[in-house]
Design a protein around this motif. Structure first.
Motif, PDB file in Angstrom:
ATOM      1  N   VAL A 103       0.804  -1.148  -0.108  1.00 46.30           N
ATOM      2  CA  VAL A 103      -0.115  -0.066   0.018  1.00 46.30           C
ATOM      3  C   VAL A 103       0.856   1.408  -0.109  1.00 46.30           C
ATOM      4  CG1 VAL A 103      -1.801   1.322   1.220  1.00 46.30           C
ATOM      5  CG2 VAL A 103      -1.741  -1.294   1.054  1.00 46.30           C
ATOM      6  N   TRP A 104       1.912   1.324   0.811  1.00 45.68           N
ATOM      7  CA  TRP A 104       3.008   2.366   0.765  1.00 45.68           C
ATOM      8  C   TRP A 104       3.408   2.621  -0.794  1.00 45.68           C
ATOM      9  CZ3 TRP A 104       4.970   5.889   4.580  1.00 45.68           C
ATOM     10  CH2 TRP A 104       6.275   6.419   4.018  1.00 45.68           C
ATOM     11  N   ALA A 105       3.761   1.489  -1.247  1.00 44.26           N
ATOM     12  CA  ALA A 105       4.264   1.926  -2.663  1.00 44.26           C
ATOM     13  C   ALA A 105       3.223   2.552  -3.796  1.00 44.26           C
ATOM     14  CB  ALA A 105       4.802   0.527  -3.340  1.00 44.26           C
ATOM     15  N   GLU A 106       1.959   2.121  -3.535  1.00 44.39           N
ATOM     16  CA  GLU A 106       0.890   2.956  -4.091  1.00 44.39           C
ATOM     17  C   GLU A 106       0.753   4.460  -3.722  1.00 44.39           C
ATOM     18  OE1 GLU A 106      -3.030   0.924  -3.579  1.00 44.39           O
ATOM     19  OE2 GLU A 106      -2.142  -0.912  -3.659  1.00 44.39           O
ATOM     20  N   TYR A 107       1.015   4.628  -2.619  1.00 44.95           N
ATOM     21  CA  TYR A 107       0.920   6.104  -2.182  1.00 44.95           C
ATOM     22  C   TYR A 107       2.052   6.920  -2.540  1.00 44.95           C
ATOM     23  CZ  TYR A 107      -3.787   5.443  -0.107  1.00 44.95           C
ATOM     24  OH  TYR A 107      -5.154   5.131   0.009  1.00 44.95           O
TER      25      TYR A 107
END
Length: 149
Positions: A103-107
């Motif tokens: 999820v971090w990599a999406e944001y």
């Protein structure tokens, strides 16, 4: 000079502290979790008939905590891109880190512009949440943002 920030757009703090405090050109956010601002319910938690927590959705909690951080940043006159340092607290590092990292990599798709990050595995948080973020943002002009609460 420092300015405390509180907003109804994020869940109420669980203690006697502000959502954030501006000091010079830095904005320090208090620990923020994945509670829903309107209902105070923990996003992604599933309880049994007796009210005991039986499972949670770490993906949903990650997205909720990011939304809450964004709400506090906006109420402070800051932007998501102003984040410079994030401390992440996970209550189950072995189970949740991979999903959190995804999820971090999406944001933050570009590591070159992402904030610095430290992730800690801890045994518990003050409420039944699986993740909490502690953030620092750099404001381009602290005087420009004064009085925008």
């Amino acid at each position: 000079m420092s300015d405390a920030v509180r907003t109804d757009a994020a869940p109420a703090p669980v203690g006697a502290y502000p959502h954030a405090r501006r000091v010079g050109n830095l904005l320090f956010l208090s620990g923020i979790g994945p509670r829903d601002p309107a209902s105070n319910a923990v996003v992604g938690n599933v309880h049994d008939a007796e009210g005991r927590l039986i499972s949670y959705d770490i993906d949903a909690q990650c997205r909720a905590v990011f939304a809450n951080v964004r709400a506090v940043l906006q109420a402070s006159g800051a932007r998501w891109e102003d984040l410079v340092d994030v401390t992440v607290y996970l209550t189950d590092m072995a189970h949740d880190f991979k999903a959190y990292n995804r999820v971090w990599a999406e944001y933050f798709p570009d590591p070159a512009t992402a904030p610095c990050r430290t992730t800690l595995g801890i045994t518990a948080l003050p409420t039944p949440i699986a993740i909490e973020l502690k953030c620092v943002a750099a404001l381009t002009s602290p005087l420009l943002h004064a009085g925008e609460d």
